[in-house]
Structures are given as structure tokens and as C-alpha cells.
Motif scaffolding. Structure first.
Motif, PDB file in Angstrom:
ATOM      1  N   SER A 107       5.794  20.557 -22.161  1.00 47.32           N
ATOM      2  CA  SER A 107       5.048  19.642 -21.287  1.00 47.32           C
ATOM      3  C   SER A 107       4.743  18.319 -21.971  1.00 47.32           C
ATOM      4  N   SER A 108       4.659  18.321 -23.289  1.00 41.81           N
ATOM      5  CA  SER A 108       4.346  17.093 -24.023  1.00 41.81           C
ATOM      6  C   SER A 108       5.590  16.282 -24.382  1.00 41.81           C
ATOM      7  N   SER A 109       6.772  16.755 -24.019  1.00 41.28           N
ATOM      8  CA  SER A 109       8.011  16.022 -24.310  1.00 41.28           C
ATOM      9  C   SER A 109       8.004  14.680 -23.599  1.00 41.28           C
ATOM     10  N   GLU A 110       8.566  13.679 -24.254  1.00 42.79           N
ATOM     11  CA  GLU A 110       8.622  12.339 -23.672  1.00 42.79           C
ATOM     12  C   GLU A 110       9.812  12.206 -22.719  1.00 42.79           C
ATOM     13  N   VAL A 111       9.574  11.585 -21.586  1.00 48.26           N
ATOM     14  CA  VAL A 111      10.616  11.311 -20.597  1.00 48.26           C
ATOM     15  C   VAL A 111      10.876   9.810 -20.620  1.00 48.26           C
ATOM     16  N   ALA A 112      12.155   9.428 -20.606  1.00 40.46           N
ATOM     17  CA  ALA A 112      12.525   8.014 -20.611  1.00 40.46           C
ATOM     18  C   ALA A 112      13.460   7.737 -19.435  1.00 40.46           C
ATOM     19  N   VAL A 113      13.555   6.466 -19.062  1.00 41.90           N
ATOM     20  CA  VAL A 113      14.467   6.062 -17.994  1.00 41.90           C
ATOM     21  C   VAL A 113      15.887   6.425 -18.417  1.00 41.90           C
ATOM     22  N   ASP A 135      17.023   9.595 -18.481  1.00 45.65           N
ATOM     23  CA  ASP A 135      17.071  11.016 -18.838  1.00 45.65           C
ATOM     24  C   ASP A 135      17.467  11.857 -17.635  1.00 45.65           C
ATOM     25  N   GLN A 136      18.123  12.980 -17.921  1.00 38.95           N
ATOM     26  CA  GLN A 136      18.484  13.940 -16.880  1.00 38.95           C
ATOM     27  C   GLN A 136      17.595  15.163 -17.047  1.00 38.95           C
ATOM     28  N   LEU A 137      16.922  15.546 -15.978  1.00 40.78           N
ATOM     29  CA  LEU A 137      16.043  16.715 -15.988  1.00 40.78           C
ATOM     30  C   LEU A 137      16.669  17.832 -15.172  1.00 40.78           C
ATOM     31  N   ILE A 173      15.513  18.637 -20.661  1.00 46.38           N
ATOM     32  CA  ILE A 173      15.699  17.186 -20.669  1.00 46.38           C
ATOM     33  C   ILE A 173      16.966  16.927 -21.462  1.00 46.38           C
ATOM     34  N   ASN A 174      17.971  16.368 -20.813  1.00 43.52           N
ATOM     35  CA  ASN A 174      19.269  16.101 -21.445  1.00 43.52           C
ATOM     36  C   ASN A 174      19.810  17.358 -22.135  1.00 43.52           C
ATOM     37  N   ASP A 175      19.764  18.484 -21.423  1.00 42.24           N
ATOM     38  CA  ASP A 175      20.281  19.785 -21.871  1.00 42.24           C
ATOM     39  C   ASP A 175      19.541  20.380 -23.060  1.00 42.24           C
ATOM     40  N   LYS A 176      18.308  19.960 -23.307  1.00 41.02           N
ATOM     41  CA  LYS A 176      17.481  20.542 -24.372  1.00 41.02           C
ATOM     42  C   LYS A 176      16.185  21.039 -23.746  1.00 41.02           C
ATOM     43  N   VAL A 177      15.739  22.231 -24.157  1.00 37.22           N
ATOM     44  CA  VAL A 177      14.506  22.792 -23.628  1.00 37.22           C
ATOM     45  C   VAL A 177      13.351  21.853 -23.946  1.00 37.22           C
ATOM     46  N   ALA A 178      12.525  21.602 -22.938  1.00 38.88           N
ATOM     47  CA  ALA A 178      11.429  20.646 -23.071  1.00 38.88           C
ATOM     48  C   ALA A 178      10.081  21.338 -22.916  1.00 38.88           C
ATOM     49  N   LYS A 222      17.861  12.531 -12.151  1.00 41.91           N
ATOM     50  CA  LYS A 222      17.929  11.467 -13.148  1.00 41.91           C
ATOM     51  C   LYS A 222      16.689  10.597 -12.994  1.00 41.91           C
ATOM     52  N   VAL A 223      16.059  10.263 -14.120  1.00 40.21           N
ATOM     53  CA  VAL A 223      14.854   9.437 -14.117  1.00 40.21           C
ATOM     54  C   VAL A 223      15.256   7.976 -13.953  1.00 40.21           C
ATOM     55  N   ASN A 224      14.736   7.317 -12.906  1.00 34.63           N
ATOM     56  CA  ASN A 224      15.044   5.916 -12.626  1.00 34.63           C
ATOM     57  C   ASN A 224      13.943   4.960 -13.061  1.00 34.63           C
TER      58      ASN A 224
END
Length: 90
Positions: free
Chosen positions: A37-43, A45-47, A30-35, A59-61
């Protein structure tokens, strides 16, 4: 929203336990950082998701708790999809 739930609701990965397993193996960024399963995703963000020989960058829309099949694709935009070919030597 948790990463594993986003992947399931958006139908990128069909089952949440599979999404959890892939994330916990370090195959999702997520945004070039290892994630995890419990990591938060926001509008916004790049996965980056690595499936075997395929890498999917999106990209999360939108975040939704549930979707219909036809609405799931609106939750993200595919930026790139790359395939890696294996070199087979005979």
C-alpha cells in the motif's frame, strides 16, 4: 503518490483502508512487481489489480491529490478487464 491513496482518489476502490488491505495481501502489481500500500505510483505505471474473480489492468495517466467524481476516470486508462469463471461441479 502512495498506491492506496491513488486507488481511493481515482475511485477504483472507494475506501482507502480497503485499498490498503488489498495491496498488503499481494493482490496488486505495479509494472509486474508485487506492490504494498505504501508503494509509489507514477505516471505511466501499469497496475494489475485482482478482485476475487476479476482482474483489472490499467495505466496511470495523471496524479491528483483530490478529484471530483467526473474527473476521477481521467486519472487512468483501462487496458483490460478479465473475468474468471469458477467451475462448479454438482
Amino acid at each position: 503518490m502512495r498506491l492506496d491513496k491513488f486507488l481511493k482518489v481515482s475511485r477504483i476502490i472507494k475506501r482507502r483502508p480497503v485499498a490498503k488491505q488489498i495491496a498488503d495481501q499481494g493482490r496488486i502489481l505495479i509494472n509486474d512487481k508485487v506492490a504494498k500500500s505504501s508503494s509509489e505510483v507514477a505516471v505511466g505505471d501499469q497496475l494489475e489489480i485482482r478482485f476475487g474473480n476479476r482482474t483489472l489492468v490499467l495505466k496511470v495517466n495523471n496524479l491528483r491529490d483530490s478529484t471530483k467524481k467526473e474527473d476521477a476516470a481521467e486519472m487512468y486508462t483501462t487496458i483490460s478487464e478479465n473475468y474468471r469463471q469458477n467451475d462448479n461441479f454438482i
